[in-house]
Design an enzyme around this catalytic site. Structure first.
Site, PDB file in Angstrom:
ATOM      1  N   HIS A 192       3.516  -6.613   5.933  1.00 57.10           N
ATOM      2  CA  HIS A 192       4.432  -7.625   5.402  1.00 57.10           C
ATOM      3  C   HIS A 192       3.998  -9.038   5.811  1.00 57.10           C
ATOM      4  O   HIS A 192       4.316 -10.014   5.118  1.00 57.10           O
ATOM      5  CB  HIS A 192       5.854  -7.349   5.873  1.00 57.10           C
ATOM      6  CG  HIS A 192       6.512  -6.216   5.137  1.00 57.10           C
ATOM      7  ND1 HIS A 192       6.963  -6.326   3.842  1.00 57.10           N
ATOM      8  CD2 HIS A 192       6.771  -4.940   5.516  1.00 57.10           C
ATOM      9  CE1 HIS A 192       7.479  -5.174   3.447  1.00 57.10           C
ATOM     10  NE2 HIS A 192       7.376  -4.307   4.452  1.00 57.10           N
ATOM     11  N   GLU A 198       6.692   6.500   2.928  1.00 55.17           N
ATOM     12  CA  GLU A 198       7.606   5.428   2.551  1.00 55.17           C
ATOM     13  C   GLU A 198       7.510   5.215   1.041  1.00 55.17           C
ATOM     14  O   GLU A 198       6.672   4.450   0.559  1.00 55.17           O
ATOM     15  CB  GLU A 198       7.262   4.126   3.285  1.00 55.17           C
ATOM     16  CG  GLU A 198       7.549   4.171   4.777  1.00 55.17           C
ATOM     17  CD  GLU A 198       7.489   2.795   5.441  1.00 55.17           C
ATOM     18  OE1 GLU A 198       7.104   1.821   4.756  1.00 55.17           O
ATOM     19  OE2 GLU A 198       7.833   2.700   6.621  1.00 55.17           O
TER      20      GLU A 198
END
Length: 264
Positions: free
Chosen positions: A181, A236
């Site tokens: 991220h 995920e």
């Protein structure tokens, strides 16, 4: 009369010689053209082979840089910037920040270089009758640390010892400094009908569509099933990473992770 015949014979002989010479020249030229054509074809094949080898070598260099010099690769605009590898073994400098960020949704920003592709993917998903949104995008080091600490405290509150809580946390939340991220190239996208970040997210129509089509926009499902030993992160079905259309296509077709692709 005889003199005329001799003269005529000489003329015919000369004509024959000339024709023979011309035929020889034409034959030689024809052979030369054949040889030249073969040589040109050979050189073209050799040049094509060299070009392919150079491209393969260049790609290998780009992959190596992406894995071992991620901050510099991310900061540049040369081919390969989208392949920068960030994980526990290849942490990103804590001071790194994308040169340009653009808000894709309220309080959700990404690297400007992927914004158009991401928006197109979201728009096409909506056009297909799906409802999804970006729940998390760029996070700086401090934000990631907050997320990690909060998750770790949740495990501790459930009775886990600190070290055990740390181990459990890093299975689903990247340790600060190792999170994708922070690159601005990763987004968490979830279904509007199901907001939980668990395996069932992967059963939603939105995730099924994304898993099938994300590569067309240059994205990959970053942490697929049965790849935790490679990525270091559990499944995920909401975490997508931009790697560029060419790499995304190869990764999708070959069923690879980014780590495996860069090791090829």
């Amino acid at each position: 009369m005889r003199k005329m015949k001799v003269q005529k014979i000489k003329q015919l002989f000369l004509v024959g010689v000339v024709i023979g010479a011309l035929a020889g020249v034409l034959f030689t030229a024809l052979i030369a053209n054949v040889i030249i054509s073969k040589n040109e074809a050979k050189h073209k094949k050799e040049n094509t082979s060299l070009t392919e080898k150079n491209e393969a070598l260049s790609l290998q260099v780009s992959k190596n840089e992406a894995a071992h010099n991620n901050a510099a690769v991310l900061a540049g605009n040369d081919d390969g910037w989208a392949l920068a590898l960030v994980n526990e073994e290849h942490p990103l400098d804590t001071s790194y920040a994308p040169a340009g960020l653009v808000e894709i949704e309220s309080e959700r920003s990404v690297d400007t270089r992927i914004a158009e592709a991401l928006q197109k993917m979201l728009d096409d998903g909506a056009a297909a009758g799906l409802s999804m949104y970006v729940t998390s995008a760029y996070r700086d080091y401090e934000y990631q640390r907050t997320v990690f600490n909060a998750t770790m405290n949740d495990w501790i509150s459930q009775g886990y010892k600190p070290l055990d809580a740390y181990d459990e946390t890093k299975k689903s939340v990247a340790v600060p400094g190792t999170s994708e991220h922070a690159t601005g190239l990763a987004v968490d996208i979830i279904s509007s009908a199901y907001s939980a970040l668990d395996d069932r997210q992967g059963d939603t129509e939105e995730q099924k569509w994304l898993m099938e089509h994300c590569w067309e926009y240059g994205f990959i499902l970053r942490y697929p099933q049965d790849k935790a030993e490679v990525t270091g992160i559990i499944y995920e079905p909401w975490h997508y990473r931009y790697v560029g259309t060419e790499a995304a296509k190869e990764i999708h077709e070959q069923g690879l992770t980014l780590e495996e692709y860069l090791q090829q």
